[in-house]
Write an enzyme that holds these catalytic residues in place. Structure first.
Site, short mmCIF file in Angstrom:
data_model
loop_
_atom_site.label_atom_id
_atom_site.label_comp_id
_atom_site.label_asym_id
_atom_site.label_seq_id
_atom_site.Cartn_x
_atom_site.Cartn_y
_atom_site.Cartn_z
N GLN A 130 2.68 8.99 5.11
CA GLN A 130 2.53 7.54 5.04
C GLN A 130 2.47 7.07 3.58
O GLN A 130 1.77 7.66 2.75
CB GLN A 130 1.25 7.10 5.79
CG GLN A 130 1.08 5.59 5.93
CD GLN A 130 2.12 4.92 6.82
OE1 GLN A 130 2.76 5.55 7.65
NE2 GLN A 130 2.31 3.63 6.63
N LYS A 139 0.92 4.68 15.21
CA LYS A 139 2.03 5.63 15.43
C LYS A 139 1.56 6.79 16.32
O LYS A 139 2.27 7.19 17.25
CB LYS A 139 2.54 6.15 14.08
CG LYS A 139 3.27 5.09 13.26
CD LYS A 139 3.60 5.55 11.83
CE LYS A 139 4.22 4.40 11.04
NZ LYS A 139 4.56 4.75 9.65
N ASP A 149 11.34 9.79 9.00
CA ASP A 149 11.29 8.51 8.29
C ASP A 149 12.63 8.20 7.62
O ASP A 149 12.87 7.07 7.20
CB ASP A 149 10.21 8.57 7.19
CG ASP A 149 8.99 7.73 7.51
OD1 ASP A 149 9.14 6.75 8.28
OD2 ASP A 149 7.91 8.04 6.98
N1 GUN Z 1 4.70 2.53 4.54
C1 GUN Z 1 5.25 1.36 4.94
N2 GUN Z 1 6.24 1.57 5.82
C2 GUN Z 1 6.33 2.90 5.99
C3 GUN Z 1 7.17 3.71 6.80
O1 GUN Z 1 8.07 3.26 7.53
N3 GUN Z 1 6.95 5.05 6.71
C4 GUN Z 1 6.00 5.58 5.90
N4 GUN Z 1 5.87 6.89 5.87
N5 GUN Z 1 5.21 4.85 5.14
C5 GUN Z 1 5.38 3.50 5.18
#
Ligand code: GUN
Length: 292
Positions: free
Chosen positions: A96, A52, A119
């Protein structure tokens, strides 16, 4: 069979975003800035967050990665979130998931300012999404909608079967695809671990979204000819022949299911890259609110 190429589509979207960032810079407007908090040493999570951050750099965003120790207290994490909430330089940020067991995930997600919640996990934003109001749509469902739209996969009046009821994918996906929207107007059946006669249901599906995290769960005898299959699964399985020691496996037995499919996403290179592209898109949207 047409491959829904998430890698290529994500690259197109990132190129579009990079152009918009260049425009913002030309006009001396604020450059989008995404921050990511990661707690602990989960290998898969670190890989995703690094991807990311790298994607931010590629499109010209600013990015900040905040790594916190596995044993950090909930209070310290909440303090860090508050710091980002009030930092005017940060347009959006993510925490995350998953978090260590001693931290209350819901409490953490609720601490994020909904205006910076790129998110789309805050209950305020989930509520807006469910009401079809403008908001941040979570990156994975947003990516699936975008992939279906860009490949002109028709959803209106189609029977969509969603496998899995997670808050991140299955649940929002089933809501979004039933809504009145460009990619929507579908008749949706949501299936989960307690669903009976699953095969009877999947055999009726025009479109299947597989998001259960069980490698190669969906087999050819569970789908009809001409089905569209979106594979959200990304399980890491040990594989000594690979340089990094593992391979990524989806929820779909690709080799056999693809033979019966009209459209299908591969793993890797399907939904995964789209998720990152849409997180960037949400961050750009968050920054545009500041710029105007
Ligand atoms: N863990 C798995 N997918 C995601 C996501 O899209 N965002 C976040 N913050 N954690 C995740």
């Amino acid at each position: 069979m047409i491959l829904l190429d998430g890698k290529k589509t994500a690259a197109d979207i990132k190129e579009e975003i990079a152009l918009e960032v260049a425009n913002l810079k030309n006009q001396s407007k604020k450059t989008p800035h995404l921050a990511a908090i990661i707690v602990g040493d989960n290998g898969a999570s670190i890989t995703y967050v690094n991807a990311k951050v790298k994607a931010c750099e590629r499109v010209g965003f600013e990015s900040t990665l905040i790594r916190l120790a596995e044993d950090i207290s909930e209070k310290e994490l909440l303090n860090e979130i508050e710091r980002l909430n009030v930092d005017r330089n940060i347009d959006g940020f993510i925490v995350q998931l998953p978090l260590p067991k001693h931290i209350d995930e819901q409490k953490v997600l609720m601490a994020v300012d909904p205006e910076k919640d790129v998110d789309g996990f805050h209950p305020t934003n989930v509520g807006k999404m469910a009401l079809n109001l403008p908001t941040f749509i979570s990156a994975t469902p947003f990516g699936i909608l975008e992939l279906l739209e860009r490949y002109n996969v028709r959803t209106s009046g189609k029977h969509v079967v969603v496998l899995g009821r997670s808050h991140i994918v299955g649940s929002p996906m089933s809501i979004l695809l039933s809504q009145k929207r460009t990619v929507g107007n579908a008749t949706v059946t949501m299936c989960h671990s307690r669903t009976k006669n699953l095969k009877e249901i999947t055999l009726q599906a025009d479109i299947i979204i597989a998001a259960i995290g069980i490698p190669e769960f969906l087999k050819a005898d569970m789908v009809k000819d001409g089905v569209t299959v979106i594979d959200v699964g990304i399980t890491r399985l040990k594989d000594a022949s690979k340089k990094n020691g593992f391979k990524l496996v989806g929820d779909v037995a690709f080799d056999e299911v693809s033979k019966k499919s009209e459209f299908i996403t591969p793993v890797p290179g399907g939904v995964g890259p789209m998720t990152i592209a849409m997180l960037l898109k949400n961050t750009l949207l968050a920054c545009e609110r500041v710029n105007y």
